[in-house]
Each structure stands twice: as structure tokens, then as C-alpha cells.
Write a protein that holds these residues in place. Sequence first.
Motif, short mmCIF file in Angstrom:
data_model
loop_
_atom_site.label_atom_id
_atom_site.label_comp_id
_atom_site.label_asym_id
_atom_site.label_seq_id
_atom_site.Cartn_x
_atom_site.Cartn_y
_atom_site.Cartn_z
N LEU A 106 1.22 -2.13 5.19
CA LEU A 106 0.85 -1.44 6.72
C LEU A 106 0.25 -2.31 7.48
O LEU A 106 0.04 -2.21 8.83
CB LEU A 106 0.22 -0.13 6.37
N CYS A 117 -8.04 4.73 2.31
CA CYS A 117 -8.69 4.43 3.41
C CYS A 117 -7.98 5.52 4.60
O CYS A 117 -6.79 6.17 4.29
CB CYS A 117 -8.12 3.28 4.28
N GLY A 146 -7.10 -2.31 7.72
CA GLY A 146 -6.83 -0.74 7.64
C GLY A 146 -8.16 -0.03 8.16
O GLY A 146 -8.98 -0.34 8.74
N GLN A 189 -1.99 2.73 13.95
CA GLN A 189 -0.77 1.97 12.73
C GLN A 189 -0.06 3.31 12.48
O GLN A 189 1.04 3.09 12.16
CB GLN A 189 -1.76 1.73 11.62
N ALA A 190 -0.54 4.45 12.46
CA ALA A 190 0.18 5.75 12.02
C ALA A 190 1.16 6.11 12.76
O ALA A 190 2.41 6.36 12.43
CB ALA A 190 -0.66 6.90 11.96
N GLU A 199 -6.07 6.21 7.75
CA GLU A 199 -5.20 5.10 8.34
C GLU A 199 -5.44 5.12 10.12
O GLU A 199 -5.79 6.28 10.56
CB GLU A 199 -3.73 5.63 8.18
N GLN A 200 -5.57 3.91 10.51
CA GLN A 200 -5.67 3.92 12.03
C GLN A 200 -4.53 4.79 12.67
O GLN A 200 -3.59 4.73 12.52
CB GLN A 200 -5.97 2.36 12.61
N GLU A 248 -4.17 5.66 3.99
CA GLU A 248 -3.41 4.55 3.27
C GLU A 248 -4.27 4.26 2.04
O GLU A 248 -5.39 4.11 2.04
CB GLU A 248 -3.62 3.62 4.37
N SER A 298 0.83 -1.21 0.02
CA SER A 298 0.10 -0.11 0.08
C SER A 298 1.04 1.12 0.04
O SER A 298 2.03 1.24 0.21
CB SER A 298 -1.13 0.16 1.26
N ARG A 341 1.28 5.32 1.61
CA ARG A 341 0.76 6.07 2.62
C ARG A 341 1.14 7.57 2.51
O ARG A 341 2.21 8.07 2.02
CB ARG A 341 1.64 5.36 3.88
N ARG A 384 -4.68 1.31 -0.35
CA ARG A 384 -4.31 -0.10 -0.34
C ARG A 384 -5.36 -0.85 -1.30
O ARG A 384 -6.21 -0.29 -1.81
CB ARG A 384 -4.65 -0.75 1.20
#
Length: 239
Positions: free
Chosen positions: A132, A77, A136, A83-84, A79-80, A20, A7, A9, A22
Motif C-alpha cells: 500500500l 495500523c 502507513g 491512502q484508503a 490506514e491513512q 493495514e 501488507s 488491508r 504491514r
Amino acid sequence: MTDIAGSLRVTATSASGALELRPWRADDAGTVIEAYGDPEISRWTTKPIANLQDARRWLDIQRRGMENGTRLSFAVCAEQAEQADRVDREDREDREDRTGLLAHVDQTGQVARVGRAGQEGRAGRAGETGQLGPQGGIVLGNISLRWTEATGPELAEVGYWVMAHARGQGVAPRAVEALSTWAFEAFASDGLRRIQLIHQVDNLASCRVAAKTGYRFERILPAEPPYPRDGHLHLREAG
């Protein structure tokens, strides 16, 4: 089969969270049905999606395009947050060591690193852009880059849509800028020199996206089936 789990970013700005981009997945069918049920999206499309079968057919087209390199299609998406944070931390730790990377996207939306160079073919390079994780954030829209035999590798076309709940947040211009900048780097050796953005004349939102992302207005395209109105052709060149 080429791995397409990677993906792209786009890092957060002062006003918006990270994105993101993906590949679409089989379990996104419900999201696709919701998107095409929105009149603001369906009015600009030529192939309606009304049920699960339609959505699965659309997803299969995106998957096959990724595999053969004729269409690179991504779910855009949010990004959570966790996760970021993890990705940002890892970036700081190994930034000096990752000399083989092509790009990452800074706070202006410009690509500064996305993926590794060196694989042959569009699908391969799309699949090596840095995974990632399997989960997602919420889907905000769609963006794709496609090639045809008629235009060859020198010219691609970018297309996109944004879901109703994500409009007005700068999603489309950030995604278009990121994908366009990455593509010119990733496919320079294939001969990619220009990317076009086409929309119907009354799609004012797409005209604004084109202006924000460096796609200059080129000319008016006469209406022809299946498009009922004239179109605008915008063009962005490498470099």
C-alpha cells in the motif's frame, strides 16, 4: 532474501476506519518500547522490552520469522485516509480484471481479497499481499501467525496485542478475522487446517476476541513456566 514489503488491508466499517496489516520495520522500535511499557500488554508477555536494544532484538525476531516463514508478524495500523481513498478507487476500476488475487476484506471484516497466489513458501506469499505504500498510519497493535516443528504445517497459532490508545475499537477481532481467513486460503496447499488461540484464563478480553472470530473453546491448559496461570485453548478449523 524474500521481499516482505507487502501488507494486508481491512476495509472500513460503518463504525471504524480501514486497517493495514504491514510487516514491522526497523524504525518501529519506539512504538514497540511504548507498547511493552503498557502494563496491560506487559502482564501477558514473558519477555519484557525496556530499551532500544530489546526492541531491536524483538524486531529482528519478527523479520527473521518473515524471511523463513515460521512467523508472519504484522503491525496493525490505521490506514491513512488518502491512502484508503486511493485504494478504494483503484479497486473499483480494476475489480473485474484481477482474477489472480486471493482476497480483499469487506465491511464485515471477512476477507474477499488480500494477495496473489502461486508463490512457494509462507514468506513469499506474505510478501505478495499488495503493498500500500512506504508510509502507513499510526500503529494500533500487533498480530502474528506462527508455526513450530512440533506441530508442523497443519497447525498455526495466532497472537496479538492492542495498544492502549486503540482499545475498545474492535481492532483485535477485525485483525484476527482478516489474518485467519487469509491464512487458511493462502496456506491450504501447505496443509494448514487449524489455527489455535491461547490466553491465560483471566485474560477476558482475549476470550471475547476468540468468540467473535470463530475460535471455539477447546480445553483448559494447566499452568506451566513461564505462564503462572492456567490457559484457555481456542481452535478454529479451515472451512
